[in-house]
Design an enzyme around this catalytic site. Structure first.
Site, mmCIF file in Angstrom:
data_model
loop_
_atom_site.group_PDB
_atom_site.id
_atom_site.type_symbol
_atom_site.label_atom_id
_atom_site.label_comp_id
_atom_site.label_asym_id
_atom_site.label_seq_id
_atom_site.Cartn_x
_atom_site.Cartn_y
_atom_site.Cartn_z
ATOM 1 N N ASP A 1 0.855 -1.189 0.000
ATOM 2 C CA ASP A 1 0.000 0.000 0.000
ATOM 3 C C ASP A 1 0.888 1.235 0.000
ATOM 4 O O ASP A 1 1.976 1.229 0.585
ATOM 5 C CB ASP A 1 -0.933 0.030 1.212
ATOM 6 C CG ASP A 1 -2.153 0.909 0.952
ATOM 7 O OD1 ASP A 1 -3.179 0.371 0.488
ATOM 8 O OD2 ASP A 1 -2.075 2.129 1.192
ATOM 9 N N ASP B 1 4.471 2.241 -3.965
ATOM 10 C CA ASP B 1 3.517 2.602 -5.003
ATOM 11 C C ASP B 1 3.158 1.336 -5.782
ATOM 12 O O ASP B 1 4.026 0.715 -6.403
ATOM 13 C CB ASP B 1 4.156 3.643 -5.928
ATOM 14 C CG ASP B 1 3.201 4.164 -6.989
ATOM 15 O OD1 ASP B 1 2.152 3.531 -7.227
ATOM 16 O OD2 ASP B 1 3.507 5.204 -7.593
ATOM 17 N N ASP C 1 -7.521 -4.810 -5.874
ATOM 18 C CA ASP C 1 -8.749 -4.149 -5.431
ATOM 19 C C ASP C 1 -8.436 -2.656 -5.440
ATOM 20 O O ASP C 1 -8.046 -2.073 -4.435
ATOM 21 C CB ASP C 1 -9.144 -4.635 -4.037
ATOM 22 C CG ASP C 1 -10.486 -4.084 -3.600
ATOM 23 O OD1 ASP C 1 -11.417 -4.067 -4.418
ATOM 24 O OD2 ASP C 1 -10.598 -3.644 -2.439
ATOM 25 N N CYS D 1 -14.990 -0.808 -5.756
ATOM 26 C CA CYS D 1 -16.311 -0.617 -5.150
ATOM 27 C C CYS D 1 -17.000 0.604 -5.756
ATOM 28 O O CYS D 1 -17.799 1.271 -5.101
ATOM 29 C CB CYS D 1 -16.221 -0.510 -3.632
ATOM 30 S SG CYS D 1 -15.224 0.851 -3.018
#
Length: 331
Positions: A120, A148, A206, A268
């Site tokens: 992350d 990154d 994701d 999402c």
């Protein structure tokens, strides 16, 4: 809700007043927790280990949560992890690991073999992932990198012996690097494979998105101010920068995938621009990438995306937050 967001929901075929339950996932081996939560749970038949709780239940304050028996996790997010079809012994890359619920689920699926690399770009968010790993006793086969995701390039090979108690010289060198190793489990990384076989068996991308499909996230704007919703979610310029980032994350995740491996791309967001459009552009640029059916999804309460073999969860069809899922293999 502000008129602009209500218009956005209507444009995407969603009812703003729809009811959504609160979902939790039980840690494997935990049988009975209803008394600790003080409510009845409804089993999610189509995804093992998940239960629906009344939306007013505060998971974080419960005894079960504090003791590491449950995870707060939307069932659609769990579906993205299950779609990856992780098996014990796999070496898995979670390219956008924070806040950590999917990371923990992947480790539960791996069990006592294989490894998981979590990445992350935000150190404080990855530190929260580390806290989760330690809380649930899942750290042995995981390593966490602050990096990154569009340029991360570490393959799943075992690093030299690592300790958080590093010398001043090592800490100074780490500050100059674009990649920081934040946590290293004692069984992280693989051994015994030839260099030509290197690559991750499974990759989860994701991707960062505008979170417009996450009702839990949208509710936060009641505190942040609805004017920030316009800037962060509905602004066209913001959307363009996000889709470029998503394409870069997907491209790099695929680069790190071994031949024959599987990659899940998910967001999402409810928008076509952040899902099907990104996927179309990626496929046009990568002839070795092939969309595949998500076999485990036959009984899932979702619908097909605009591209065959892709899936969409939404509050109306699925009683979950919005989620787009595509499964890709490298040929």
């Amino acid at each position: 809700l502000p008129p602009a967001f209500i218009d956005f929901l209507h444009d995407n075929g969603l009812n703003p007043s729809i009811y959504l339950p609160r979902y939790i996932r039980l840690k494997p081996g935990i049988a009975e927790i209803e008394s600790e939560l003080g409510c009845e749970l409804e089993k999610v038949d189509w995804l093992p280990g998940f239960f629906a709780a009344p939306p007013h239940i505060h998971i974080a304050g419960s005894v079960a949560y504090k003791r590491g028996k449950i995870y707060g996790m939307d069932v659609a997010s769990g579906a993205a992890v299950m779609a990856l079809d992780v098996s014990p012994g796999d070496h898995v890359l979670d390219l956008c690991a924070a806040p950590g619920a999917k990371l923990c689920m992947l480790l539960d699926l791996l069990g006592s073999s294989g490894s998981l690399t979590g990445v992350d770009v935000a150190r404080h968010r990855l530190a929260a992932c580390r806290t989760m790993l330690l809380k649930y006793g899942l750290g042995d086969r995981c390593r966490l990198f602050v990096a990154d995701g569009t340029s991360f390039s570490f393959l799943p090979v075992r690093l030299k012996e690592w300790s958080p108690k590093r010398s001043w010289k090592e800490r100074k060198s780490a500050r100059r690097s674009t990649v920081e190793l934040l946590y290293y489990g004692r069984h992280s990384g693989m051994v015994g494979r030839s260099k030509r076989d290197l690559g991750y068996d499974r990759v989860l991308v994701d991707a960062e998105c505008t979170h417009d499909g996450s009702f839990k996230h949208i509710q936060k704007f009641e505190h942040w101010g609805w004017d920030t919703l316009q800037r962060r979610v509905l602004n066209a310029e913001r959307s363009d920068s996000v889709t470029e980032l998503q394409l870069q994350l997907l491209t790099n995740g695929f680069k790190l995938l071994k031949v024959g491996g599987s990659l899940i791309y998910s967001t999402c967001s409810l928008t076509v621009a952040q899902n099907e459009d990104v996927l179309k552009k990626f496929l046009s640029m990568n002839p070795a990438a092939e969309l595949v059916e998500i076999e485990v999804a036959k009984n899932w309460p979702c619908k097909s995306g605009q591209i065959p073999k892709t899936l969409r969860f939404d509050p109306l069809a699925s009683q979950t937050s919005g989620l787009f899922i595509a499964k890709i293999t490298k040929i």
